[in-house]
Design a protein around this motif. Structure first.
Motif, PDB file in Angstrom:
ATOM      1  N   LEU A  14      10.307  21.200  43.604  1.00 36.63           N
ATOM      2  CA  LEU A  14       9.418  20.312  42.850  1.00 36.63           C
ATOM      3  C   LEU A  14      10.044  18.936  42.932  1.00 36.63           C
ATOM      4  N   GLY A  15       9.519  18.090  43.803  1.00 33.24           N
ATOM      5  CA  GLY A  15      10.253  16.871  44.123  1.00 33.24           C
ATOM      6  C   GLY A  15       9.510  15.585  43.887  1.00 33.24           C
ATOM      7  N   GLY A  16      10.286  14.579  43.592  1.00 34.76           N
ATOM      8  CA  GLY A  16       9.878  13.192  43.585  1.00 34.76           C
ATOM      9  C   GLY A  16      11.196  12.481  43.485  1.00 34.76           C
ATOM     10  N   SER A  17      11.727  11.979  44.614  1.00 33.43           N
ATOM     11  CA  SER A  17      13.121  11.534  44.571  1.00 33.43           C
ATOM     12  C   SER A  17      13.393  10.380  45.514  1.00 33.43           C
ATOM     13  N   ILE A  18      14.410   9.608  45.130  1.00 30.07           N
ATOM     14  CA  ILE A  18      14.834   8.442  45.899  1.00 30.07           C
ATOM     15  C   ILE A  18      16.341   8.559  46.118  1.00 30.07           C
ATOM     16  N   PRO A  19      16.817   8.632  47.360  1.00 29.11           N
ATOM     17  CA  PRO A  19      18.263   8.712  47.590  1.00 29.11           C
ATOM     18  C   PRO A  19      18.971   7.462  47.072  1.00 29.11           C
ATOM     19  N   ALA A  20      20.151   7.662  46.481  1.00 25.44           N
ATOM     20  CA  ALA A  20      20.821   6.557  45.802  1.00 25.44           C
ATOM     21  C   ALA A  20      21.638   5.676  46.725  1.00 25.44           C
ATOM     22  N   THR A  21      22.536   6.259  47.507  1.00 23.17           N
ATOM     23  CA  THR A  21      23.493   5.443  48.245  1.00 23.17           C
ATOM     24  C   THR A  21      23.796   6.046  49.600  1.00 23.17           C
ATOM     25  N   ALA A  22      24.523   5.271  50.413  1.00 20.53           N
ATOM     26  CA  ALA A  22      24.910   5.737  51.745  1.00 20.53           C
ATOM     27  C   ALA A  22      25.782   6.986  51.685  1.00 20.53           C
ATOM     28  N   GLU A  23      26.511   7.166  50.576  1.00 17.85           N
ATOM     29  CA  GLU A  23      27.425   8.306  50.500  1.00 17.85           C
ATOM     30  C   GLU A  23      26.683   9.646  50.414  1.00 17.85           C
ATOM     31  N   LEU A  24      25.342   9.582  50.326  1.00 18.80           N
ATOM     32  CA  LEU A  24      24.592  10.838  50.217  1.00 18.80           C
ATOM     33  C   LEU A  24      24.404  11.557  51.533  1.00 18.80           C
ATOM     34  N   PHE A  25      24.427  10.856  52.661  1.00 14.55           N
ATOM     35  CA  PHE A  25      23.952  11.487  53.883  1.00 14.55           C
ATOM     36  C   PHE A  25      24.941  11.745  55.008  1.00 14.55           C
ATOM     37  N   PRO A  26      26.064  11.042  55.141  1.00 11.68           N
ATOM     38  CA  PRO A  26      26.824  11.157  56.379  1.00 11.68           C
ATOM     39  C   PRO A  26      27.481  12.513  56.636  1.00 11.68           C
ATOM     40  N   ASP A  27      28.068  13.136  55.618  1.00 10.92           N
ATOM     41  CA  ASP A  27      28.934  14.290  55.871  1.00 10.92           C
ATOM     42  C   ASP A  27      28.161  15.599  55.843  1.00 10.92           C
ATOM     43  N   LYS A  28      28.831  16.674  56.263  1.00  8.32           N
ATOM     44  CA  LYS A  28      28.112  17.943  56.405  1.00  8.32           C
ATOM     45  C   LYS A  28      27.781  18.591  55.059  1.00  8.32           C
ATOM     46  N   SER A  29      28.470  18.186  53.996  1.00  2.11           N
ATOM     47  CA  SER A  29      28.106  18.720  52.685  1.00  2.11           C
ATOM     48  C   SER A  29      27.379  17.671  51.855  1.00  2.11           C
ATOM     49  N   HIS A  30      26.779  16.688  52.533  1.00  2.00           N
ATOM     50  CA  HIS A  30      25.980  15.661  51.858  1.00  2.00           C
ATOM     51  C   HIS A  30      24.493  15.982  52.023  1.00  2.00           C
ATOM     52  N   GLY A  31      23.645  14.972  51.731  1.00  4.80           N
ATOM     53  CA  GLY A  31      22.207  15.206  51.660  1.00  4.80           C
ATOM     54  C   GLY A  31      21.565  15.727  52.922  1.00  4.80           C
ATOM     55  N   GLY A  32      22.059  15.301  54.092  1.00  4.67           N
ATOM     56  CA  GLY A  32      21.468  15.766  55.350  1.00  4.67           C
ATOM     57  C   GLY A  32      21.539  17.272  55.511  1.00  4.67           C
ATOM     58  N   ARG A  33      22.503  17.892  54.825  1.00  2.00           N
ATOM     59  CA  ARG A  33      22.662  19.349  54.913  1.00  2.00           C
ATOM     60  C   ARG A  33      21.471  20.068  54.293  1.00  2.00           C
ATOM     61  N   VAL A  34      20.791  19.420  53.350  1.00  4.70           N
ATOM     62  CA  VAL A  34      19.603  20.021  52.727  1.00  4.70           C
ATOM     63  C   VAL A  34      18.567  20.327  53.803  1.00  4.70           C
ATOM     64  N   PHE A  35      18.356  19.369  54.732  1.00  6.76           N
ATOM     65  CA  PHE A  35      17.338  19.551  55.773  1.00  6.76           C
ATOM     66  C   PHE A  35      17.781  20.627  56.773  1.00  6.76           C
ATOM     67  N   TYR A  36      19.078  20.619  57.100  1.00  7.02           N
ATOM     68  CA  TYR A  36      19.636  21.638  57.994  1.00  7.02           C
ATOM     69  C   TYR A  36      19.402  23.025  57.399  1.00  7.02           C
ATOM     70  N   ASN A  37      19.701  23.154  56.098  1.00  3.22           N
ATOM     71  CA  ASN A  37      19.523  24.451  55.431  1.00  3.22           C
ATOM     72  C   ASN A  37      18.065  24.882  55.430  1.00  3.22           C
ATOM     73  N   GLU A  38      17.149  23.917  55.258  1.00  5.05           N
ATOM     74  CA  GLU A  38      15.721  24.258  55.289  1.00  5.05           C
ATOM     75  C   GLU A  38      15.339  24.877  56.642  1.00  5.05           C
ATOM     76  N   ALA A  39      15.867  24.296  57.717  1.00  3.79           N
ATOM     77  CA  ALA A  39      15.572  24.836  59.046  1.00  3.79           C
ATOM     78  C   ALA A  39      16.155  26.239  59.226  1.00  3.79           C
ATOM     79  N   ILE A  40      17.396  26.425  58.762  1.00  4.99           N
ATOM     80  CA  ILE A  40      18.051  27.731  58.870  1.00  4.99           C
ATOM     81  C   ILE A  40      17.292  28.780  58.049  1.00  4.99           C
ATOM     82  N   MET A  41      16.872  28.409  56.823  1.00  2.00           N
ATOM     83  CA  MET A  41      16.133  29.351  55.976  1.00  2.00           C
ATOM     84  C   MET A  41      14.804  29.728  56.612  1.00  2.00           C
ATOM     85  N   SER A  42      14.190  28.764  57.263  1.00  2.00           N
ATOM     86  CA  SER A  42      12.937  29.045  57.965  1.00  2.00           C
ATOM     87  C   SER A  42      13.167  30.063  59.081  1.00  2.00           C
ATOM     88  N   ALA A  43      14.275  29.873  59.825  1.00  2.00           N
ATOM     89  CA  ALA A  43      14.615  30.823  60.897  1.00  2.00           C
ATOM     90  C   ALA A  43      14.935  32.211  60.335  1.00  2.00           C
TER      91      ALA A  43
END
Length: 472
Positions: A112-141
């Motif tokens: 249930l979403g409505g969200s705005i990413p806060a800062t650059a520190e959210l996305f670069p590393d593997k346990s940051h925000g980008g991992r959410v999308f990776y996990n979505e793909a894995i869960m789909s598989a």
């Protein structure tokens, strides 16, 4: 009191602005419409409790486990009353933990979403925000269904979350979805465009196809999600209704049995007798290595293996634990760990003490390997101390139990501040300075070893009241 405070999200003024001015439902009202009419388990509700994000003691992201149309689901719901729905690192951590639980237990996921990413520190590393999308793909598989409702404005990386799910619901005049909003369009092209025209529910339902379902109201959106879930043909764990007895003793008595100090804890069987069905417990190796209690019993009708601290983990107790954990793994019986470990003992001062210490560590290493390799569900409840290397042997967070909960009296540390009474002497240091430093260190340890400090940082899945342990 802390749970009550956190349940108010960004506070009463923010809720009024959200519900009255913006005509939106508060996140907990949304869950009432979405989930079946029975209790749900909120995960890590105290996450972000003392984080430096201003005056709001919450992560802005609510995660939990509940039933929708009879199907067990993990849900992640952004709370727009906390800093306008901004995602902070602790919120990302909650999302990633919810996805990990979904994958480990093959649970359907709802965002249930409505969200705005806060800062650059959210996305670069593997346990940051980008991992959410990776996990979505894995869960789909993995064929784990994922459904999303856009409950506000999903901007930038926040827009990927719903669009990568299997089915998306958008709400008229409430949902918007774009990588960059109207201000950036104005800056880049000089064009004025409304959020609705740029990425509203009608546009994404009729033109882009990003939305699979158009809802005219929030209420209709959650009915739509329930309808989607009822047609997924997904119920990997059909539940049997199991007859079970209540414990012979009241679970409220656990409040008086919760150990305040690992050194003078009551026999752990007093705790087990208030948790097991009918207070029945089939003990394994009852008279060997008695500082660890092991055996089989039932909780709410489910057969489980019990591994419970009953003092310092000795050589014999570790060997017994290793044997019992291997039995549970071989028989596919889930394991409940009740952890109340002691901090490191004093360094050995003789050859015989050193040999005994060495043998104890070897036995603990054997149990550690057995716990790590046991391919069964593991749930850890820290009922007292969670100290040093013994916490690994008893399936602490590093050993990835399916769930880890703390009682409010729990302590998580390498050393126990209450028995930390000496500091190393360095040259001719002033004695008063040493005492002052010791006092400061003890205060820091006291604060940072509390259950609430741990839970605020998501080192566990939540602080639970002792009397609710069976239910949780």
């Amino acid at each position: 009191e802390l749970l009550e405070m956190v349940s108010k999200g960004g506070g009463e003024n923010a809720i009024l602005r959200h519900t009255q001015r913006n005509k939106k439902l508060f996140v907990r009202e949304r869950l009432k419409l979405l989930l079946d009419d029975e209790p749900f388990l909120e995960l890590s509700p105290l996450a972000g409790l003392d984080m430096p994000y201003g005056d709001v003691p919450a992560a802005g992201c609510l995660t939990g486990i509940g039933k929708i149309c009879g199907v067990w689901c993990v849900f992640t719901a952004n709370d727009a009353t906390v800093k306008g729905g901004t995602i902070y690192p602790i919120g990302v951590k909650k999302q990633l933990r919810a996805q990990e639980i979904a994958m480990q237990n093959r649970l359907l996921s709802v965002y249930l979403g409505g969200s705005i990413p806060a800062t650059a520190e959210l996305f670069p590393d593997k346990s940051h925000g980008g991992r959410v999308f990776y996990n979505e793909a894995i869960m789909s598989a993995m064929r784990i269904p994922q459904v999303a409702v856009v409950c506000g404005s999903c901007v930038a990386g926040g827009a990927y979350v719903p669009t990568m799910t299997e089915e998306v619901v958008m709400i008229d005049k409430i949902s918007t979805l774009f990588l960059a909003g109207p201000p950036l369009v104005k800056a880049a092209t000089g064009e004025y465009v409304s959020p609705e025209d740029l990425g509203g529910a009608k546009l994404h339902s009729k033109v882009s196809g990003c939305s699979d379902h158009f809802a005219s109201s929030e209420k209709e959106a959650y009915e739509c999600v329930r309808n989607i879930i009822s047609t997924l043909n997904y119920d990997p764990l059909p539940e049997e209704v199991m007859e079970h007895d209540s414990p012979l003793y009241s679970s409220d008595e656990l409040l008086g049995l919760a150990p305040q100090d690992y050194r003078c804890t009551l026999p752990v069987k007093l705790i087990l007798s208030r948790l097991m069905d009918g207070s029945r417990f089939q003990e394994f190796k009852a008279t060997y290595g008695t500082t660890l209690v092991t055996g089989f019993g039932h909780v709410e009708g489910h057969l489980v293996g019990i591994v419970a601290s009953n003092g310092e983990l000795s050589h014999d107790a570790s060997l017994k634990g290793s044997h019992f954990v291997q039995l549970c793994s071989q028989r596919s019986v889930p394991i409940l760990f009740f952890q109340n470990t002691a901090p490191h003992t004093a360094e050995p001062t003789s050859i015989s003490q050193a040999e005994a210490h060495s043998n104890r560590l070897k036995a603990q290493a054997s149990m550690m390997a057995a716990v790590a390799c046991a391919a069964v569900p593991k749930i850890t409840i820290v009922i007292g101390g969670c100290y040093g290397s013994e916490s690994y042997v008893m399936c602490g967070r590093s050993f990835s139990p399916n769930f880890l909960f703390l009682w409010p009296n729990a302590r998580v540390a390498l050393v126990d501040s209450r028995h930390f009474s000496t500091v190393p002497q360095a040259g001719d240091n002033d004695c008063t300075a040493d005492e002052s430093e010791l006092k400061r260190l003890k205060e820091k340890l006291e604060e940072e070893s509390s259950a609430f400090y741990s839970s605020a940082r998501l080192w566990d899945d939540g602080v639970i009241l002792p009397q609710n342990t069976r239910k949780v």
